[in-house]
Design an enzyme around this catalytic site. Structure first.
Site, short mmCIF file in Angstrom:
data_model
loop_
_atom_site.label_atom_id
_atom_site.label_comp_id
_atom_site.label_asym_id
_atom_site.label_seq_id
_atom_site.Cartn_x
_atom_site.Cartn_y
_atom_site.Cartn_z
N LYS A 173 7.21 -2.14 -8.07
CA LYS A 173 7.71 -2.89 -6.90
C LYS A 173 8.33 -4.25 -7.22
O LYS A 173 8.18 -5.20 -6.46
CB LYS A 173 6.57 -3.10 -5.89
CG LYS A 173 6.02 -1.84 -5.29
CD LYS A 173 4.84 -2.10 -4.39
CE LYS A 173 3.63 -2.51 -5.17
NZ LYS A 173 2.39 -2.48 -4.43
N ASP A 208 -4.68 -0.84 -2.71
CA ASP A 208 -4.48 -0.94 -1.25
C ASP A 208 -4.65 0.40 -0.53
O ASP A 208 -5.14 0.45 0.61
CB ASP A 208 -3.13 -1.59 -0.90
CG ASP A 208 -1.94 -0.97 -1.61
OD1 ASP A 208 -2.15 -0.09 -2.47
OD2 ASP A 208 -0.80 -1.37 -1.33
C1 BGC Z 1 1.55 0.91 -6.76
C2 BGC Z 1 0.29 1.37 -6.08
C3 BGC Z 1 0.23 0.83 -4.67
C4 BGC Z 1 1.50 1.16 -3.91
C5 BGC Z 1 1.51 0.61 -2.50
C6 BGC Z 1 2.76 1.21 -5.90
O1 BGC Z 1 3.90 0.66 -6.45
O2 BGC Z 1 1.70 1.54 -8.01
O3 BGC Z 1 -0.84 0.95 -6.81
O4 BGC Z 1 -0.88 1.38 -4.02
O5 BGC Z 1 2.60 0.63 -4.59
O6 BGC Z 1 1.39 -0.77 -2.47
#
Ligand code: BGC
Length: 486
Positions: A173, A208
């Site tokens: 992200k 989360d």
């Molecule tokens: C992460 C996860 C997370 C999800 C939502 C992903 O990019 O790898 O760990 O739960 O985003 O936030």
């Protein structure tokens, strides 16, 4: 915020454009439409990948045991701090669990700048420690006699080795801090807190999706699945210990554990996902190319960018904002629209919600945010149609994941389950939920009234409250190990 049901232009059929525009749009619609048969194929692969990930380390679906054992009763009580890092903001939350599924929260929110997201991890942890410190001062808790317990929602793939220990596998992200991959995010944060004399013990580390499951379960005990559909995407669900073939963590206090699936990485090998040229472009130019491909087709961080790529392609072919239309230079060569990630998923939400016959709101959004003036109604309809197909595909893919979990867990229609979902996409994107249900109806034919048996619901604040609950569960597990709780 009230969800607005869109008066959608149907996903097929002419929009009143030129034959070339209509042909091209039809091609785009086809590329983004997942047929029921193909959706079934994706779901079947998702399930076999789940099993692989449960049996072996290092699989694409990581299926990480969260060390959160057993289920909640809704009677958990106490004051806990929660920290939520992983999206656009950092949130510090004081959660008071009151029992009977009730809780109160007080929170503060601060923006995590791109500089912090991509700088040294030590700077990010110091910033977090400062935010926690400020929050404690504001809440009059800085001189508390006892050390407060904190649940840390760290929403990235972490291989956990205890309820408050783990190693970061990779960033996602748009985060890319140096000095963090392969390290324990709890230790790094605890270190900053100690250095700054902030009287906090990081008692639990939680993803989360896992936190969202817990927070939903606190109010609805029949919850067995938690999902994030926001900046990123992921799922967590309650698994039987006997099905976690790779488990080497020794004896547990319960025969069930929540699994953090890390499903954003599903099909990174690209065996089954209908990846288009537009997705490839987004992927290639992202901070983590070839990773999280499912997430890039589903989540808020990327949907606008996929849409922007389709629009740019149409512009380059002179099928959108062509030379015959007003303000050609301004529109076709809009510096705004040329900017990476300039077309936000929130614009798609607004456009999809626009039910006016001449798409007035759509025109406003494009003008205000992208400086695209004098857009005509046909152009607006084209843009809206592209938003619809990208948004629909995302929801159908999210539905395939939910159906995969329900089928894997053999949740019968008689048993049913609640599914807690947090994230801006689910909360604000028009029709996202209805479209998920479209996919569920196809993939779960036994569930005749699927809305009643797979009950999707917004778990607002899921990750914050979930982190507090995890800190609480950590304390309970500790007591159970010591034999003080039956
Ligand atoms: C992460 C996860 C997370 C999800 C939502 C992903 O990019 O790898 O760990 O739960 O985003 O936030």
């Amino acid at each position: 915020m009230v969800r607005i049901a869109p008066k959608a232009i149907p996903l097929s059929g002419p929009i009143g454009g030129t034959p070339e525009q209509e042909d091209y749009l039809e091609k785009v619609v086809k590329e983004f439409t997942i047929t029921p048969n193909y959706l079934e194929k994706i779901c079947a692969r998702f399930m076999s990948e789940m099993t692989k990930g449960l049996d072996n380390e290092g699989q694409t679906l990581a299926m990480i045991p969260s060390y959160v054992e057993g289920r909640l009763t809704g009677q958990e009580k106490g004051h806990f701090l929660a920290l939520d890092l992983g999206g656009t903001n950092l949130r510090v939350v004081l959660v008071t669990l009151e029992g009977d599924g009730k809780y109160k929260t007080k929170s503060s929110k601060s923006r995590v700048t791109d500089e912090l997201k991509t700088g040294p991890m030590r700077d990010l942890c110091d910033y977090i420690a400062d935010c926690v410190d400020e929050f404690l001062i504001e809440e009059g808790l800085s001189n508390a006699e006892t050390t407060l317990f904190l649940g840390y929602t760290f929403s990235f793939p972490v291989l956990q080795s205890r309820i408050n220990r783990g190693l970061l596998k990779s960033w996602t992200k748009g985060f890319n801090c140096s000095g963090a991959v392969g390290k324990d995010p709890v230790m790094l944060l605890q270190d900053s807190l100690l250095r700054k004399n902030v009287p906090i013990k990081v008692a639990a580390l939680v993803n989360d999706a896992v936190g969202t499951l817990l927070s939903n379960a606190y109010q609805k005990p029949e919850t067995s699945v938690g999902l994030i559909l926001g900046t990123g995407s992921n799922g967590g669900y309650i698994e039987k210990m006997e099905r976690i073939g790779k488990w080497k963590g020794g004896e547990t206090t319960s025969d069930e554990m929540i699994i953090n699936m890390e499903f954003g990485a599903f099909d990174n090998e690209r065996v089954v996902l209908p990846v288009t040229q537009y997705d490839n472009k987004v992927d290639r130019l992202s901070i983590n190319p070839h990773c999280q491909i499912y997430e890039k087709m589903i989540s808020g961080m990327y949907l606008g960018e996929v849409t922007r790529n389709v629009l740019l392609d149409m512009i380059d072919r002179e099928l959108l904002f062509g030379p015959d239309n007003g303000n050609y230079d301004l529109k076709a060569f809009s510096t705004e629209l040329s900017g990476h990630y300039a077309f936000e998923t929130s614009h798609m939400s607004t456009i999809e919600a626009d039910g006016s016959p001449d798409l007035t709101r759509t025109k406003e959004v494009l003008d205000l945010n992208l400086n695209l003036r004098d857009i005509n109604t046909v152009e607006s309809k084209i843009i809206k149609r592209v938003c619809e197909v990208v948004g629909t595909r995302a929801a159908h893919l999210a539905g395939a994941a939910i159906a995969g979990i329900v089928r894997h867990c053999e949740i019968s229609p008689e048993e049913g389950t609640d599914v807690g979902i947090d994230g801006s996409l689910y909360e604000f994107y028009p029709s996202f939920e209805d479209r998920i249900y479209e996919a569920l109806a196809i993939l779960l034919p036994d569930h005749k009234d699927v809305r009643k048996t797979v009950r999707l619901g917004l778990a607002k604040d899921g990750s914050g409250v979930g982190a507090a609950l995890t800190a609480c569960v950590a304390a309970q597990m500790e007591s159970r190990k010591k034999g003080t709780i039956a």
